[in-house]
Design a protein around this motif. Structure first.
Motif, short mmCIF file in Angstrom:
data_model
loop_
_atom_site.label_atom_id
_atom_site.label_comp_id
_atom_site.label_asym_id
_atom_site.label_seq_id
_atom_site.Cartn_x
_atom_site.Cartn_y
_atom_site.Cartn_z
N GLU A 90 -0.02 2.78 -4.75
CA GLU A 90 -0.14 3.17 -3.34
C GLU A 90 0.81 4.31 -3.00
O GLU A 90 0.42 5.33 -2.43
CB GLU A 90 0.14 1.96 -2.44
CG GLU A 90 -0.02 2.25 -0.97
CD GLU A 90 0.46 1.09 -0.08
OE1 GLU A 90 0.73 1.35 1.09
OE2 GLU A 90 0.54 -0.06 -0.58
N GLU B 294 -16.76 3.79 2.61
CA GLU B 294 -15.56 3.59 1.80
C GLU B 294 -15.59 4.45 0.55
O GLU B 294 -16.66 4.78 0.02
CB GLU B 294 -15.42 2.11 1.41
CG GLU B 294 -15.19 1.20 2.60
CD GLU B 294 -15.09 -0.26 2.21
OE1 GLU B 294 -14.54 -1.04 3.02
OE2 GLU B 294 -15.58 -0.66 1.13
N GLY C 127 -11.26 7.33 5.34
CA GLY C 127 -10.03 8.07 5.05
C GLY C 127 -8.75 7.29 5.22
O GLY C 127 -7.68 7.76 4.86
N LYS C 128 -8.83 6.07 5.75
CA LYS C 128 -7.64 5.24 5.96
C LYS C 128 -7.48 4.25 4.80
O LYS C 128 -8.44 3.58 4.43
CB LYS C 128 -7.76 4.48 7.29
CG LYS C 128 -6.54 3.67 7.64
CD LYS C 128 -6.73 3.01 9.00
CE LYS C 128 -5.64 2.01 9.32
NZ LYS C 128 -4.33 2.61 9.45
N TYR C 129 -6.25 4.18 4.26
CA TYR C 129 -5.99 3.27 3.15
C TYR C 129 -6.18 1.82 3.60
O TYR C 129 -5.66 1.41 4.64
CB TYR C 129 -4.56 3.47 2.62
CG TYR C 129 -4.12 2.42 1.63
CD1 TYR C 129 -4.62 2.42 0.33
CD2 TYR C 129 -3.23 1.42 2.00
CE1 TYR C 129 -4.22 1.44 -0.58
CE2 TYR C 129 -2.83 0.45 1.10
CZ TYR C 129 -3.33 0.46 -0.18
OH TYR C 129 -2.94 -0.51 -1.08
N VAL C 130 -6.95 1.04 2.82
CA VAL C 130 -7.22 -0.35 3.15
C VAL C 130 -6.45 -1.29 2.23
O VAL C 130 -5.67 -2.12 2.67
CB VAL C 130 -8.74 -0.66 3.05
CG1 VAL C 130 -9.03 -2.12 3.38
CG2 VAL C 130 -9.54 0.26 3.95
N LYS C 131 -6.68 -1.17 0.91
CA LYS C 131 -5.98 -2.00 -0.06
C LYS C 131 -6.16 -1.45 -1.47
O LYS C 131 -6.95 -0.53 -1.70
CB LYS C 131 -6.48 -3.44 0.00
CG LYS C 131 -7.92 -3.64 -0.44
CD LYS C 131 -8.26 -5.13 -0.44
CE LYS C 131 -9.69 -5.36 -0.92
NZ LYS C 131 -10.02 -6.78 -1.01
N PHE D 122 -10.21 3.37 0.40
CA PHE D 122 -10.06 4.03 1.70
C PHE D 122 -11.33 3.81 2.51
O PHE D 122 -12.43 3.91 2.00
CB PHE D 122 -9.83 5.53 1.52
CG PHE D 122 -8.55 5.87 0.81
CD1 PHE D 122 -7.39 6.11 1.52
CD2 PHE D 122 -8.50 5.95 -0.58
CE1 PHE D 122 -6.20 6.41 0.88
CE2 PHE D 122 -7.33 6.26 -1.24
CZ PHE D 122 -6.17 6.49 -0.51
N ARG D 123 -11.16 3.50 3.81
CA ARG D 123 -12.29 3.34 4.73
C ARG D 123 -12.16 4.40 5.81
O ARG D 123 -11.19 4.39 6.58
CB ARG D 123 -12.29 1.94 5.33
CG ARG D 123 -13.52 1.65 6.19
CD ARG D 123 -13.53 0.19 6.65
NE ARG D 123 -13.68 -0.72 5.52
CZ ARG D 123 -13.00 -1.88 5.40
NH1 ARG D 123 -12.14 -2.24 6.33
NH2 ARG D 123 -13.20 -2.64 4.35
N LEU E 277 -0.07 8.12 -1.87
CA LEU E 277 0.17 8.41 -0.46
C LEU E 277 1.46 9.19 -0.18
O LEU E 277 1.55 9.87 0.84
CB LEU E 277 0.18 7.11 0.35
CG LEU E 277 -1.09 6.25 0.29
CD1 LEU E 277 -0.92 4.99 1.12
CD2 LEU E 277 -2.31 7.04 0.76
#
Length: 195
Positions: A93, A52, A34-38, A31-32, A97
């Motif tokens: 994922e 991150e 708070g946003k999922y990256v990979k 997460f970067r 999520l």
């Protein structure tokens, strides 16, 4: 100390702070802000410190106990039944999520399904068809968990606790049947006079 030396030390510490090792049997969601990256695969990985973060998910088969549930069977016999759920995360994922705490969610689903399935059948069916009961519970739980990227491997009913008076009654019945079989077996010997 010279400023370049201090900067070098700080840079090394910064680089070391971002090192992560992901084991073969795990996956790490990055997460970067708070946003999922990979999803990070197993091995030596590096993330940007502070910016991150990762959340690690175990992809092995996981076991969860279904705590003893008070169930009233279709023939109005109260009993306590417990079991165990075996599951595996196929999509890390979704497991992170889509549901807040997948272990707790699966436990609650399994408990509700156990009460539902066992409450619709008679005690004899529960005692003699545990495997079938487990499959029915599995089917109910699986309907929900598919959306979370989780596969239910199996559900087993472990223990069935009956009321004490019911246990005594069943023991007396079994003893009576045993005596009856013994009487039937000795019958021909008595008629012929043989021992």
């Amino acid at each position: 100390m010279a400023p370049p030396f201090i900067l070098s030390i700080m840079l090394i510490l910064f680089l070391l702070a971002g090192i992560r090792v992901v084991f073969e049997y795990k996956r790490a969601l990055k997460f970067r802000f708070g946003k999922y990256v990979k999803t990070l695969q197993p091995g030596f990985r590096w993330i940007i410190p502070i910016v991150e973060s990762i959340q690690v998910v175990d992809i092995r088969v996981i076991t969860i106990n279904i705590v003893s549930q008070e169930v009233m069977t279709e023939d109005n016999v109260p009993c306590s039944i417990d079991g165990v759920v075996f599951f595996k995360i196929n999509d890390p994922e979704k497991a992170v999520l889509e549901v807040e705490e997948y272990r707790f969610a699966i436990t609650q689903l399994a408990q509700a399904a156990l009460r539902d399935v066992c409450g619709k059948v008679e005690l004899d069916t529960i005692l003699s068809k545990r495997e079938e009961m487990g499959k029915n519970i599995k089917a109910i739980v699986e309907l929900e968990t598919k959306e979370w990227g989780i596969e239910i491997i199996d559900v087993k009913i472990k223990d069935i606790q009956l009321p004490e008076n019911m246990k005594r009654m069943m023991a007396n019945q079994a003893e009576a049947e045993k005596v009856q079989k013994g009487t039937n077996y000795l019958g021909p010997c008595r008629r012929t006079g043989r021992r």
